[in-house]
Write an enzyme that holds these catalytic residues in place. Structure first.
Site, short mmCIF file in Angstrom:
data_model
loop_
_atom_site.label_atom_id
_atom_site.label_comp_id
_atom_site.label_asym_id
_atom_site.label_seq_id
_atom_site.Cartn_x
_atom_site.Cartn_y
_atom_site.Cartn_z
NE ARG A 58 -4.96 -41.62 -6.19
CZ ARG A 58 -4.64 -42.88 -5.94
NH1 ARG A 58 -5.46 -43.85 -6.31
NH2 ARG A 58 -3.51 -43.19 -5.36
CE LYS A 196 -3.34 -38.41 -10.09
NZ LYS A 196 -2.14 -38.02 -10.88
CG HIS A 215 2.18 -39.53 -11.31
ND1 HIS A 215 2.32 -39.96 -10.01
CD2 HIS A 215 1.35 -38.47 -11.27
CE1 HIS A 215 1.61 -39.18 -9.21
NE2 HIS A 215 1.01 -38.28 -9.96
CB SER A 233 1.55 -37.33 -2.52
OG SER A 233 0.99 -36.26 -1.81
CE LYS A 237 4.24 -35.53 -8.88
NZ LYS A 237 2.93 -35.03 -9.33
CB THR A 238 3.34 -29.11 -7.41
OG1 THR A 238 2.53 -30.21 -7.84
CG2 THR A 238 2.67 -27.82 -7.82
CG ASP A 252 -0.34 -34.97 -11.40
OD1 ASP A 252 0.57 -35.35 -10.63
OD2 ASP A 252 -1.45 -35.52 -11.45
NE ARG A 317 -4.33 -33.13 -3.70
CZ ARG A 317 -3.30 -33.63 -4.37
NH1 ARG A 317 -2.81 -32.99 -5.41
NH2 ARG A 317 -2.76 -34.78 -4.01
#
Length: 527
Positions: A58, A196, A215, A233, A237-238, A252, A317
Site C-alpha cells: 500500500r 483496503k 481488522h 502484519s 493473524k492468518t 482479515d 501475496r
C-alpha cells in the site's frame, strides 16, 4: 451526527464513452483476458501470476478523503489526509478521458456477509487480473444486484496524477469521496488498495450503526464458540486463525453487531513469503486455478512458483475465494466471540507469550496496537523498533479512534468476552539474541485459551506490564510463560522491559483527556 452518504454520481457517464466495456465476466473469462492481454502467466498449479511494478504494498501517503461539509466533523483528520472536491473532479475527468481509449471491466459485488449490513459495490477496472482479484476477494451476488448502487470503485493504474496540477503527493492516488460514494485509484497496480479502500468505507459506515468494524481474522469451534485474532502484519493473524480443528470465518476484516460477527469479505489475501505445504497447508493448496499470485517469482520453463524468492518484494501475496479453504464457514457469520486474541510480535523479547487482559487493558492495548519491526526489515533499522497502530489498523480508520475503542469496550462488557494478549515474537532476549516463539507452543496457548483450559489455573500479575500470566498451560513448558525466566541476565530483561513500557506510555499520551484514566492507567507501569 448521522451517516452522510448522499446519492453518488452515476458511474455510467464514465462508462458511456469507454472503448469497450465487459460486464460481469466469469473467472475463466477474466483469466483468458489477462493472459491474452499479457498481464500475467499461469503457474504450474494454474494460478494467475502477476507483478505490480514499483508499488508492491500500500501507498498510505497517497490516500486521501475528500473534505466536504457533510463529513468534515466526522472524519479524524489526525490520521487521514484531506483533499479538495476539485482534486477529485479533476482526476475523475482524467479517468473518463482515459476510458475512451481503453477496455473496462465492470461487476457488482458485496462487502459484508450479514444481509442486513452489507454494502453493494460496483468495481470498474482497467486490468482483467485486478478484476479477477475483486471477483475472488468480495462476496458474489446470488442474484442480479439492484440498480441502486452502494459505492463505486474506479481503478485505472494507467491514469497518473500530476502532483502540481492535482495537488497530490505523487502520481499515485487513492481518493475516498463519501458524498459521491466513490473511490478513485490510479498510478499503481497493487491490488490491496482496492480491498483496503472498501474496508475504510465499511469502517465509516458500520460504527455509525453501532457495529464494530475490525481488522482481524476469525474462526469458530465445533461447539459454536467463535474467536477474533487482531494483529498487524507479521504477527500470525492468518496463520493462527487457519486452525484444522476450527472453521475459518475470515482472515482479515469483520464486523461485530448485536447479532454476532460477520466477514466483510468473501475471500483471503494471504502472505506467501517462504510458504510451504508443511507450514501452511490450507494456503498452499488454495493456490490453484482461479487464484491470483502477486509478485511471486515464477520459473520460466517450469512455471513453478518460488515462494522463497524476494526479487520483487517480501510482501508476496495470494488471493483466493473462501471456498478454496476446506473448513471455511458458509455463510461467513458466527455467534458473538467468546474470546479475543491480540497478537504482537515483540522483538524486545519481554512481553509474556500469553496473558489475560481486563476490559480496561483490552481497550488500552486496542488503542496501542503494538508490534515491533526487527533489524533488516527496513533500511536504517539496526535494532528492534516499537510500532503502534490504533485498532491494529490505523490507516483504515476514518472516524475517531475513540469511537472504535468505546464500541469494543461495550461489546466485551455486553457479551462477556475474554481477551488475551499473545506474543508471537521473541523469548529469552531481543531479536538477534533470543529465539522466536515456537509456533507449536503458540498454537497450544491459543487452543488452551479457546477451549477454556486456562479458566481454572492460577494467575500472576506482571509487575511491569500489569497483565495476568498463567502459572501453567497445557502442552507448554512452564518456564517460558514468565519472560524474565527465559533471560540469562535478569538485569538486561528489566532494562528492556522498562524501555518498552515507557514507549507504551509515550504513545497513549495523545489520548489524555479523551479517554478515562482507568483505561490510560491500565497499561505498563512506568517508574
Amino acid at each position: 451526527m448521522g451517516i452522510s452518504l448522499s446519492r453518488q454520481k452515476s458511474s455510467h457517464d464514465l462508462l458511456a464513452g469507454a472503448r469497450r466495456v465487459s460486464h460481469d465476466l466469469s473467472v475463466v473469462e477474466l483469466i483468458e483476458e489477462a493472459v491474452k492481454n499479457q498481464e500475467g502467466v499461469l503457474s504450474d498449479t494454474g494460478a494467475l501470476c502477476v507483478t505490480t511494478g514499483k508499488h508492491t504494498g500500500r501507498s498510505p501517503k497517497d490516500k486521501f478523503i475528500v473534505d466536504t461539509p457533510a463529513v468534515h466533523e466526522l472524519i479524524s483528520w489526525t490520521n487521514n489526509t484531506p483533499c479538495s472536491e476539485d482534486t477529485f473532479n479533476r482526476l475523475y475527468a482524467k479517468m473518463k478521458k482515459y476510458g475512451e481509449d481503453h477496455q473496462l471491466y465492470v461487476t457488482d459485488v458485496y462487502a459484508g456477509a450479514d444481509l442486513e449490513n452489507r454494502l453493494q459495490v460496483k468495481f470498474i477496472n482497467e486490468l482483467a487480473w485486478q478484476h479477477l482479484f475483486i471477483k475472488q476477494l468480495f462476496i458474489k451476488p446470488e442474484k442480479k444486484p439492484s440498480e441502486k448502487e452502494g459505492f463505486t470503485v474506479v481503478c485505472m493504474p494507467g491514469v497518473k496524477a500530476d502532483p502540481v496540477e492535482d495537488k497530490t503527493h505523487s502520481e499515485t492516488f487513492i481518493i475516498l469521496n463519501f458524498d459521491k460514494k466513490m473511490v478513485l485509484i490510479g498510478g499503481g497496480r497493487y491490488a490491496g488498495e482496492m480491498k483496503k479502500s472498501i474496508f475504510s468505507v465499511m469502517n465509516y459506515i458500520l460504527p455509525q450503526k453501532g457495529i464494530l468494524s475490525m481488522h482481524c481474522s476469525a474462526n469458530v469451534g465445533k461447539d459454536g464458540n467463535s474467536a477474533l485474532f487482531f494483529g498487524l502484519s507479521g504477527t500470525g493473524k492468518t496463520t493462527l486463525s487457519a486452525d484444522p480443528n476450527r472453521n475459518l470465518i475470515g482472515d482479515d476484516e469483520h464486523g461485530w453487531s448485536d447479532e454476532g460477527i460477520f466477514n466483510i469479505e468473501g475471500g483471503c489475501y494471504a502472505k506467501c513469503i517462504k510458504l510451504t505445504e508443511d507450514s501452511e497447508p490450507e494456503i498452499f493448496r488454495a493456490i490453484k486455478y482461479g487464484t491470483v499470485l502477486e509478485n511471486v517469482h515464477i520459473q520460466d520453463k517450469t512455471r513453478h512458483a518460488d515462494y522463497f524468492d524476494t526479487r520483487y518484494t517480501e510482501n508476496t501475496r495470494t488471493a483466493y475465494p473462501l471456498d478454496f479453504i476446506p473448513n471455511a464457514v458458509h455463510p461467513s457469520i458466527a455467534e458473538h466471540p467468546t474470546a479475543i486474541i491480540f497478537l504482537t510480535a515483540d522483538a524486545f523479547g519481554v512481553l509474556p507469550p500469553i496473558s489475560k487482559l481486563t476490559k480496561e487493558q483490552a481497550m488500552y492495548h486496542f488503542l496501542s496496537g503494538y508490534t515491533s519491526k526487527v533489524a533488516g526489515t527496513e533500511r536504517g533499522i539496526t535494532e528492534p523498533q516499537a510500532t503502534f497502530s490504533i485498532g491494529f489498523g490505523e490507516p483504515f480508520l476514518p472516524l475517531s479512534p475513540l469511537k472504535y475503542a468505546r464500541l469494543l469496550g461495550e461489546k466485551i462488557d455486553k457479551f462477556n468476552t475474554h481477551v488475551y494478549l499473545l506474543n508471537t515474537g521473541w523469548s529469552g532476549g531481543p531479536y538477534g539474541v533470543g529465539r522466536r516463539m515456537d509456533l507449536k507452543y503458540t498454537r497450544a496457548m491459543v487452543t488452551a485459551a479457546l477451549d477454556g483450559k486456562l479458566d481454572d489455573v492460577d494467575w500472576e500479575i506482571d509487575p511491569i506490564f500489569q497483565v495476568a500470566i498463567p502459572a501453567s498451560c497445557p502442552d507448554v513448558p512452564t518456564e517460558i510463560l514468565k519472560p524474565s525466566n527465559t533471560w540469562n541476565n535478569k538485569k538486561d530483561y528489566k532494562i528492556q522491559a522498562k524501555k518498552l513500557a515507557k514507549r507504551f506510555a509515550e504513545n497513549v499520551e495523545k489520548f489524555k483527556g479523551a479517554m478515562p484514566d482507568d483505561i490510560l492507567n491500565a497499561g505498563p507501569k512506568v517508574e
